[in-house]
Design a protein around this motif. Structure first.
Motif, PDB file in Angstrom:
ATOM      1  N   LEU A  87      47.094  34.491  16.395  1.00 40.66           N
ATOM      2  CA  LEU A  87      47.025  34.590  15.010  1.00 40.66           C
ATOM      3  C   LEU A  87      48.236  35.294  14.499  1.00 40.66           C
ATOM      4  CD1 LEU A  87      43.442  35.381  13.892  1.00 40.66           C
ATOM      5  CD2 LEU A  87      44.328  32.791  14.597  1.00 40.66           C
ATOM      6  N   ILE A  88      48.698  36.337  15.187  1.00 44.70           N
ATOM      7  CA  ILE A  88      49.734  37.157  14.865  1.00 44.70           C
ATOM      8  C   ILE A  88      51.143  36.622  14.930  1.00 44.70           C
ATOM      9  CG2 ILE A  88      50.633  39.745  14.723  1.00 44.70           C
ATOM     10  CD1 ILE A  88      48.056  40.511  16.279  1.00 44.70           C
ATOM     11  N   LYS A  89      51.811  36.627  13.958  1.00 42.57           N
ATOM     12  CA  LYS A  89      53.419  35.995  14.331  1.00 42.57           C
ATOM     13  C   LYS A  89      54.170  37.023  14.375  1.00 42.57           C
ATOM     14  CE  LYS A  89      50.848  32.495  13.768  1.00 42.57           C
ATOM     15  NZ  LYS A  89      50.413  31.802  14.739  1.00 42.57           N
ATOM     16  N   GLU A  90      55.518  36.603  14.471  1.00 42.43           N
ATOM     17  CA  GLU A  90      56.803  37.484  15.094  1.00 42.43           C
ATOM     18  C   GLU A  90      56.951  38.806  14.186  1.00 42.43           C
ATOM     19  OE1 GLU A  90      61.201  36.547  16.133  1.00 42.43           O
ATOM     20  OE2 GLU A  90      59.596  35.041  16.521  1.00 42.43           O
ATOM     21  N   ASP A  91      56.718  38.408  12.830  1.00 39.23           N
ATOM     22  CA  ASP A  91      56.868  39.386  11.560  1.00 39.23           C
ATOM     23  C   ASP A  91      55.811  40.062  11.500  1.00 39.23           C
ATOM     24  OD1 ASP A  91      55.603  37.574  10.271  1.00 39.23           O
ATOM     25  OD2 ASP A  91      57.145  37.326   8.786  1.00 39.23           O
ATOM     26  N   GLY A  92      54.424  40.121  12.183  1.00 36.56           N
ATOM     27  CA  GLY A  92      53.217  40.717  11.767  1.00 36.56           C
ATOM     28  C   GLY A  92      52.253  39.843  10.838  1.00 36.56           C
ATOM     29  N   PHE A  93      52.696  38.942  10.240  1.00 35.22           N
ATOM     30  CA  PHE A  93      51.958  37.914   9.542  1.00 35.22           C
ATOM     31  C   PHE A  93      50.630  37.503  10.403  1.00 35.22           C
ATOM     32  CE2 PHE A  93      50.766  33.855   7.815  1.00 35.22           C
ATOM     33  CZ  PHE A  93      50.358  34.138   6.588  1.00 35.22           C
ATOM     34  N   VAL A  94      49.372  37.448   9.690  1.00 31.33           N
ATOM     35  CA  VAL A  94      48.202  36.835  10.512  1.00 31.33           C
ATOM     36  C   VAL A  94      48.066  35.891   9.990  1.00 31.33           C
ATOM     37  CG1 VAL A  94      46.134  37.568  11.193  1.00 31.33           C
ATOM     38  CG2 VAL A  94      47.713  39.268  11.131  1.00 31.33           C
ATOM     39  N   ASN A  95      48.074  34.678  10.430  1.00 31.59           N
ATOM     40  CA  ASN A  95      47.756  33.386  10.052  1.00 31.59           C
ATOM     41  C   ASN A  95      45.956  33.035  10.016  1.00 31.59           C
ATOM     42  OD1 ASN A  95      46.988  30.634   9.440  1.00 31.59           O
ATOM     43  ND2 ASN A  95      49.235  30.210  10.116  1.00 31.59           N
ATOM     44  N   LEU A  96      45.359  33.605   9.055  1.00 28.87           N
ATOM     45  CA  LEU A  96      43.921  33.465   8.797  1.00 28.87           C
ATOM     46  C   LEU A  96      43.618  32.136   9.143  1.00 28.87           C
ATOM     47  CD1 LEU A  96      43.557  35.681   5.664  1.00 28.87           C
ATOM     48  CD2 LEU A  96      43.542  36.498   7.938  1.00 28.87           C
ATOM     49  N   SER A  97      44.033  31.144   8.391  1.00 31.74           N
ATOM     50  CA  SER A  97      43.775  29.746   8.777  1.00 31.74           C
ATOM     51  C   SER A  97      43.463  29.196  10.241  1.00 31.74           C
ATOM     52  CB  SER A  97      44.654  28.717   8.134  1.00 31.74           C
ATOM     53  OG  SER A  97      45.044  28.987   6.795  1.00 31.74           O
ATOM     54  N   GLU A  98      44.553  29.954  11.154  1.00 33.50           N
ATOM     55  CA  GLU A  98      44.191  29.158  12.491  1.00 33.50           C
ATOM     56  C   GLU A  98      42.920  29.742  13.170  1.00 33.50           C
ATOM     57  OE1 GLU A  98      47.954  30.522  14.464  1.00 33.50           O
ATOM     58  OE2 GLU A  98      49.047  29.013  13.580  1.00 33.50           O
ATOM     59  N   ALA A  99      42.563  30.658  12.634  1.00 39.37           N
ATOM     60  CA  ALA A  99      41.052  31.148  13.012  1.00 39.37           C
ATOM     61  C   ALA A  99      40.105  30.488  12.340  1.00 39.37           C
ATOM     62  CB  ALA A  99      40.881  32.658  13.199  1.00 39.37           C
ATOM     63  N   ASN A 100      40.275  29.571  11.401  1.00 39.44           N
ATOM     64  CA  ASN A 100      39.262  28.985  10.359  1.00 39.44           C
ATOM     65  C   ASN A 100      38.390  29.991   9.587  1.00 39.44           C
ATOM     66  OD1 ASN A 100      39.873  26.595  11.392  1.00 39.44           O
ATOM     67  ND2 ASN A 100      38.408  26.651  13.183  1.00 39.44           N
ATOM     68  N   ILE A 101      39.129  30.929   9.115  1.00 41.77           N
ATOM     69  CA  ILE A 101      38.469  32.098   8.478  1.00 41.77           C
ATOM     70  C   ILE A 101      38.133  31.612   7.039  1.00 41.77           C
ATOM     71  CG2 ILE A 101      38.896  34.387   7.278  1.00 41.77           C
ATOM     72  CD1 ILE A 101      40.410  34.991   9.888  1.00 41.77           C
ATOM     73  N   ALA A 102      36.979  32.108   6.427  1.00 39.80           N
ATOM     74  CA  ALA A 102      36.435  31.579   5.189  1.00 39.80           C
ATOM     75  C   ALA A 102      36.944  32.355   3.964  1.00 39.80           C
ATOM     76  CB  ALA A 102      35.099  31.622   5.345  1.00 39.80           C
ATOM     77  N   THR A 103      36.898  31.550   2.938  1.00 40.38           N
ATOM     78  CA  THR A 103      37.067  32.405   1.510  1.00 40.38           C
ATOM     79  C   THR A 103      35.703  31.942   0.712  1.00 40.38           C
ATOM     80  OG1 THR A 103      38.459  32.804  -0.214  1.00 40.38           O
ATOM     81  CG2 THR A 103      38.512  30.359   0.650  1.00 40.38           C
ATOM     82  N   ILE A 104      35.587  32.875  -0.168  1.00 38.82           N
ATOM     83  CA  ILE A 104      34.313  32.507  -0.740  1.00 38.82           C
ATOM     84  C   ILE A 104      34.674  32.430  -2.505  1.00 38.82           C
ATOM     85  CG2 ILE A 104      32.034  33.730  -1.800  1.00 38.82           C
ATOM     86  CD1 ILE A 104      32.225  35.361   0.549  1.00 38.82           C
ATOM     87  N   ASN A 105      33.822  31.187  -2.970  1.00 44.17           N
ATOM     88  CA  ASN A 105      34.101  30.752  -4.535  1.00 44.17           C
ATOM     89  C   ASN A 105      32.944  31.142  -5.097  1.00 44.17           C
ATOM     90  OD1 ASN A 105      35.085  27.656  -5.731  1.00 44.17           O
ATOM     91  ND2 ASN A 105      34.305  29.487  -6.814  1.00 44.17           N
ATOM     92  N   GLY A 106      32.710  32.010  -5.962  1.00 44.01           N
ATOM     93  CA  GLY A 106      31.837  32.611  -6.854  1.00 44.01           C
ATOM     94  C   GLY A 106      30.738  33.205  -5.762  1.00 44.01           C
ATOM     95  N   LEU A 107      29.103  32.720  -6.075  1.00 45.52           N
ATOM     96  CA  LEU A 107      28.281  33.584  -5.433  1.00 45.52           C
ATOM     97  C   LEU A 107      28.114  33.160  -4.082  1.00 45.52           C
ATOM     98  CD1 LEU A 107      25.581  34.095  -7.980  1.00 45.52           C
ATOM     99  CD2 LEU A 107      26.853  36.150  -6.655  1.00 45.52           C
ATOM    100  N   ASN A 108      28.449  31.782  -4.009  1.00 50.13           N
ATOM    101  CA  ASN A 108      27.935  31.107  -2.678  1.00 50.13           C
ATOM    102  C   ASN A 108      28.797  29.926  -2.101  1.00 50.13           C
ATOM    103  OD1 ASN A 108      27.072  29.380  -4.861  1.00 50.13           O
ATOM    104  ND2 ASN A 108      24.876  29.389  -4.422  1.00 50.13           N
ATOM    105  N   GLY A 109      29.969  29.636  -2.773  1.00 52.30           N
ATOM    106  CA  GLY A 109      30.559  28.648  -2.216  1.00 52.30           C
ATOM    107  C   GLY A 109      31.619  29.046  -1.292  1.00 52.30           C
TER     108      GLY A 109
END
Lengths: 205, 205
Positions: B166-188
């Motif tokens: 997940l960690i790129k050359e400049d320290g950026f961590v690509n969250l998408s490559e680990a299928n990391i979630a994000t939350i919309n509202g209370l339960n989306g």
């Protein structure tokens, strides 16, 4: 897995460290905060730190870095007491990101980008035109965070403009339907597609 | 657009209001905070309010609602001074969401879900097994937010475990490559795909 202990983190080079640590909280909100000074100079700046604090009263917070670009935002809020929060969507992503450039306070980001002001209901601060969620905010209070000299600024929602079809029967707002962005780290953008809404959870008996 | 003024917001029914206002800040981070009490009872709870506060020192914050589920989280942090933040990814989404159910403090959410503890480097609090980003945190300070009786809890990163690729050359961590979630509202929930990384912006001459 790659492991960094606290000493290793402290010793990383600056750019690597800010890229790494900025990704660590997870996906972030993507908003434009717009203000107007007492002398009618407008300002708009991108923020990835807007958070929900509570619904009754309806409060949102954001974090201000003393050394970062959006100091004009804070000065204008102090002068007028009001500001707007506008969701960033796919079509304005490039212009929204450009507001992170360090312009002098006499230059409005509305003039150097394709972002346009949108005045509604005599609210003092401009909204960002065509933003699918535009929020009129009133400054309430702030906390100086001792551990790193940042500031949590808290405001109350005074008015809420939401694109009609985004609001569902139970009040849920489907951000994906408006192609609203989320931020990964300092400069990564995604336009998420809602996967599912989970039900309210009760303990398993 | 649909418009709600502050009086209309105050008068909305409770469920409609919390759905609406919880969607208003934009996409939120999706994390499990895990702790252990002085008596070795483990606890894990979902949070959508973890935010980046700064990189030097590396600080993350989260908001605690006094009336909400994760009070055990706070009590355990007060007892030991430590906790872990673990990113929620697609495969543990259902179990992560279930930790929002109101269990008594003597019941560990690790026992009633498929989430498993993962102890590393003698750190007192458990990590969540297979989470692609696991962060060891030390409690630093807190702020009581007067306007709605919530609390901002601030901790310093003590150790950072990140899935290698997940960690790129400049320290950026690509969250998408680990299928990391994000939350919309209370339960989306959404599993975002990174669209692009924008360049550092300088003023247009």
């Amino acid at each position: 897995m790659t492991y960094f202990n606290i000493d290793e983190i402290h010793n990383l080079n600056h750019l690597y460290k800010i890229n790494l640590i900025n990704s660590c909280a997870g996906f972030k909100s993507a908003n434009l905060i717009a203000t107007k000074s007492a002398e009618n100079n407008t300002n708009v700046a991108i923020f990835s730190s807007v958070i929900h604090l509570g619904s009754a009263p309806p409060l949102l917070g954001f974090i201000l870095r003393p050394t970062s670009v959006p100091r004009n935002t804070y000065e204008n809020i102090m002068e007028t007491g009001f500001y707007t929060i506008n969701h960033i969507h796919e079509n304005i992503l490039k212009d929204a990101h450009h507001t992170s450039a360090k312009y002098n306070s006499n230059i409005s980001e509305f003039d150097v980008t394709n972002l346009e002001t949108d005045y509604k209901n005599n609210f003092v601060a401009p909204f960002v035109k065509n933003s699918p969620i535009q929020i009129a905010m009133k400054y309430i209070e702030e906390y100086d965070i001792k551990s790193n000299n940042t500031k949590l600024v808290i405001g109350e929602i005074q008015g809420l403009h939401i694109k009609n079809d985004l609001i569902k029967e139970d009040g849920f707002v489907n951000l994906s339907e408006a192609n609203i962005a989320t931020i990964n780290g300092l400069n990564g953008y995604a336009i998420p597609t809602l996967k599912e809404r989970c039900e309210y959870q009760r303990p398993i008996k």
